[in-house]
Write an enzyme that holds these catalytic residues in place. Structure first.
Site, PDB file in Angstrom:
ATOM      1  N   TRP A  10       0.807  -1.233   0.000  1.00  0.00           N
ATOM      2  CA  TRP A  10       0.000   0.000   0.000  1.00  0.00           C
ATOM      3  C   TRP A  10       0.831   1.270   0.000  1.00  0.00           C
ATOM      4  O   TRP A  10       0.281   2.373  -0.027  1.00  0.00           O
ATOM      5  CB  TRP A  10      -0.956  -0.008   1.199  1.00  0.00           C
ATOM      6  CG  TRP A  10      -2.101  -0.952   1.029  1.00  0.00           C
ATOM      7  CD1 TRP A  10      -2.377  -1.722  -0.076  1.00  0.00           C
ATOM      8  CD2 TRP A  10      -3.138  -1.241   1.979  1.00  0.00           C
ATOM      9  NE1 TRP A  10      -3.514  -2.462   0.136  1.00  0.00           N
ATOM     10  CE2 TRP A  10      -3.997  -2.187   1.386  1.00  0.00           C
ATOM     11  CE3 TRP A  10      -3.420  -0.801   3.271  1.00  0.00           C
ATOM     12  CZ2 TRP A  10      -5.122  -2.693   2.043  1.00  0.00           C
ATOM     13  CZ3 TRP A  10      -4.525  -1.301   3.926  1.00  0.00           C
ATOM     14  CH2 TRP A  10      -5.373  -2.233   3.314  1.00  0.00           C
ATOM     15  N   LYS A  11       2.133   1.163   0.093  1.00  0.00           N
ATOM     16  CA  LYS A  11       3.017   2.334   0.070  1.00  0.00           C
ATOM     17  C   LYS A  11       2.492   3.400   1.039  1.00  0.00           C
ATOM     18  O   LYS A  11       2.008   3.051   2.107  1.00  0.00           O
ATOM     19  CB  LYS A  11       3.142   2.859  -1.361  1.00  0.00           C
ATOM     20  CG  LYS A  11       3.488   1.726  -2.332  1.00  0.00           C
ATOM     21  CD  LYS A  11       3.875   2.195  -3.692  1.00  0.00           C
ATOM     22  CE  LYS A  11       4.249   0.986  -4.536  1.00  0.00           C
ATOM     23  NZ  LYS A  11       4.886   1.337  -5.779  1.00  0.00           N
ATOM     24  N   GLU A  97      11.666   1.895  -3.687  1.00  0.00           N
ATOM     25  CA  GLU A  97      11.384   3.285  -3.317  1.00  0.00           C
ATOM     26  C   GLU A  97      12.183   3.683  -2.074  1.00  0.00           C
ATOM     27  O   GLU A  97      12.564   4.846  -1.923  1.00  0.00           O
ATOM     28  CB  GLU A  97       9.874   3.494  -3.133  1.00  0.00           C
ATOM     29  CG  GLU A  97       9.187   3.534  -4.494  1.00  0.00           C
ATOM     30  CD  GLU A  97       7.762   3.015  -4.508  1.00  0.00           C
ATOM     31  OE1 GLU A  97       7.171   2.843  -3.442  1.00  0.00           O
ATOM     32  OE2 GLU A  97       7.244   2.787  -5.626  1.00  0.00           O
ATOM     33  N   GLU A 167      11.418  -6.822  -8.674  1.00  0.00           N
ATOM     34  CA  GLU A 167      10.675  -5.665  -9.164  1.00  0.00           C
ATOM     35  C   GLU A 167      11.590  -4.803 -10.028  1.00  0.00           C
ATOM     36  O   GLU A 167      12.345  -3.973  -9.498  1.00  0.00           O
ATOM     37  CB  GLU A 167      10.155  -4.836  -7.988  1.00  0.00           C
ATOM     38  CG  GLU A 167       9.200  -5.599  -7.103  1.00  0.00           C
ATOM     39  CD  GLU A 167       8.285  -4.659  -6.321  1.00  0.00           C
ATOM     40  OE1 GLU A 167       7.078  -4.867  -6.371  1.00  0.00           O
ATOM     41  OE2 GLU A 167       8.797  -3.715  -5.695  1.00  0.00           O
ATOM     42  N   GLY A 234       1.341  -3.009  -6.210  1.00  0.00           N
ATOM     43  CA  GLY A 234       1.235  -1.678  -5.610  1.00  0.00           C
ATOM     44  C   GLY A 234      -0.131  -1.072  -5.901  1.00  0.00           C
ATOM     45  O   GLY A 234      -1.131  -1.413  -5.266  1.00  0.00           O
ATOM     46  N   GLY A 235      -0.166  -0.204  -6.901  1.00  0.00           N
ATOM     47  CA  GLY A 235      -1.381   0.551  -7.233  1.00  0.00           C
ATOM     48  C   GLY A 235      -2.656  -0.281  -7.267  1.00  0.00           C
ATOM     49  O   GLY A 235      -3.686   0.107  -6.700  1.00  0.00           O
TER      50      GLY A 235
HETATM   51  P1  PGA Z   1       2.983  -1.070  -8.840  1.00  0.00           P
HETATM   52  O1  PGA Z   1       3.993  -1.162  -7.586  1.00  0.00           O
HETATM   53  O2  PGA Z   1       2.174  -2.341  -8.839  1.00  0.00           O
HETATM   54  O3  PGA Z   1       2.143   0.145  -8.556  1.00  0.00           O
HETATM   55  O4  PGA Z   1       3.817  -0.943 -10.064  1.00  0.00           O
HETATM   56  C1  PGA Z   1       4.629  -2.364  -7.233  1.00  0.00           C
HETATM   57  C2  PGA Z   1       5.522  -2.146  -6.047  1.00  0.00           C
HETATM   58  O5  PGA Z   1       6.184  -1.115  -5.972  1.00  0.00           O
HETATM   59  O6  PGA Z   1       5.605  -3.006  -5.132  1.00  0.00           O
END
Ligand code: PGA
Length: 250
Positions: A10-11, A97, A167, A234-235
């Site tokens: 979920w960042k 990130e 990733e 992620g998204g």
């Molecule tokens: P994303 O992110 O699915 O939005 O590309 C994946 C992640 O950073 O784990």
């Protein structure tokens, strides 16, 4: 047989209230789903509530990072014992990130990995190359170095609960996905290097997830690859209905 893991990262999204609303909607959608392990990585402010709301269900939750020490003058950090105190037994380490914007290094990931293992917290470690590295044909070398650095001095028995996420940085949040074949090839390289570091049996048993723009419409072809044992999303993990569709890939 490696049981697949579908994990949602979920960042820096969702307040505790929004996180609980997601869980309320999501749990019935995936009720009884046992083919894959389901995992959420909420922010720290939501983590305890998500852990409580998912206790005893088929959905698990973990932290997005942690420090390697138990306590100290490290403003902004959270320790392994603090995670354990709220019932958290999973942690994501070395997300790109963290590496790109917060100066995370694989040397520190190694310290965090050792701390997680010694506390009985299951670690998921992220690897992946930059677009320039891929363009310069350095992907293999970059991945091997990352794995070697992060897994330095980790024994086979210590690596038992390790999971890995591949990733490619150029595929994260960009809408560009690595082709299933490209991802499969990178997973194979990571698995080979894992065998060098922790032995063939560990390499055979460790789940390697793919991450980078995973969506309901590309998950099936990714999961069809022999070396892909799950997805770090992620998204597309932020909306309960969408993430449930990913979990229920055909
Ligand atoms: P994303 O992110 O699915 O939005 O590309 C994946 C992640 O950073 O784990």
């Amino acid at each position: 047989m490696r049981k697949p893991v579908i994990a949602g990262n979920w960042k820096m999204y969702k307040t505790p209230k929004e996180s609980l609303a997601f869980v309320d909607e999501f749990l019935p959608l995936v009720k009884g789903h046992d083919r894959d392990e389901i995992l959420l990585f909420p922010t720290l402010t939501s983590l305890e509530r998500v852990l409580d709301a998912t206790a005893g269900t088929n959905v698990h939750a973990g932290a997005q990072t942690m420090h390697w020490l138990n306590e100290g003058a490290y403003t902004g950090q959270t320790s392994p014992t603090m995670l354990l105190s709220i019932g958290c037994r999973q942690v994501l380490l070395g997300h790109s990130e963290q590496r790109l914007y917060l100066n995370e290094t694989f040397e520190r990931v190694n310290l965090k990995l050792k701390a997680a293992i010694s506390h009985g917290i299951a670690p998921m470690v992220c690897f992946g190359e930059l677009l320039t590295e891929r363009e310069q044909m350095q992907t293999e070398e970059v991945l091997r170095t990352q794995v070697r650095t992060a897994l330095h001095n980790i024994s086979a028995s210590e690596a038992q609960r390790l999971a890995i996420a591949y990733e490619p940085i150029w595929a994260i949040g960009t809408g560009i996905t690595a082709s299933p074949e490209m991802a499969n090839e990178a997973h194979e390289i990571i698995r080979q290097e894992l065998a060098h570091c922790c032995g063939a049996e560990t390499a055979q048993n460790t789940r390697i997830l793919y991450g980078g723009s995973v969506k309901p419409d590309n998950i099936s072809e990714l999961m069809a690859q022999e070396q892909i044992d799950g997805a770090l999303v992620g998204g597309a993990s932020l909306v309960a209905e969408t993430f449930a569709k990913i979990v229920q890939y055909k």
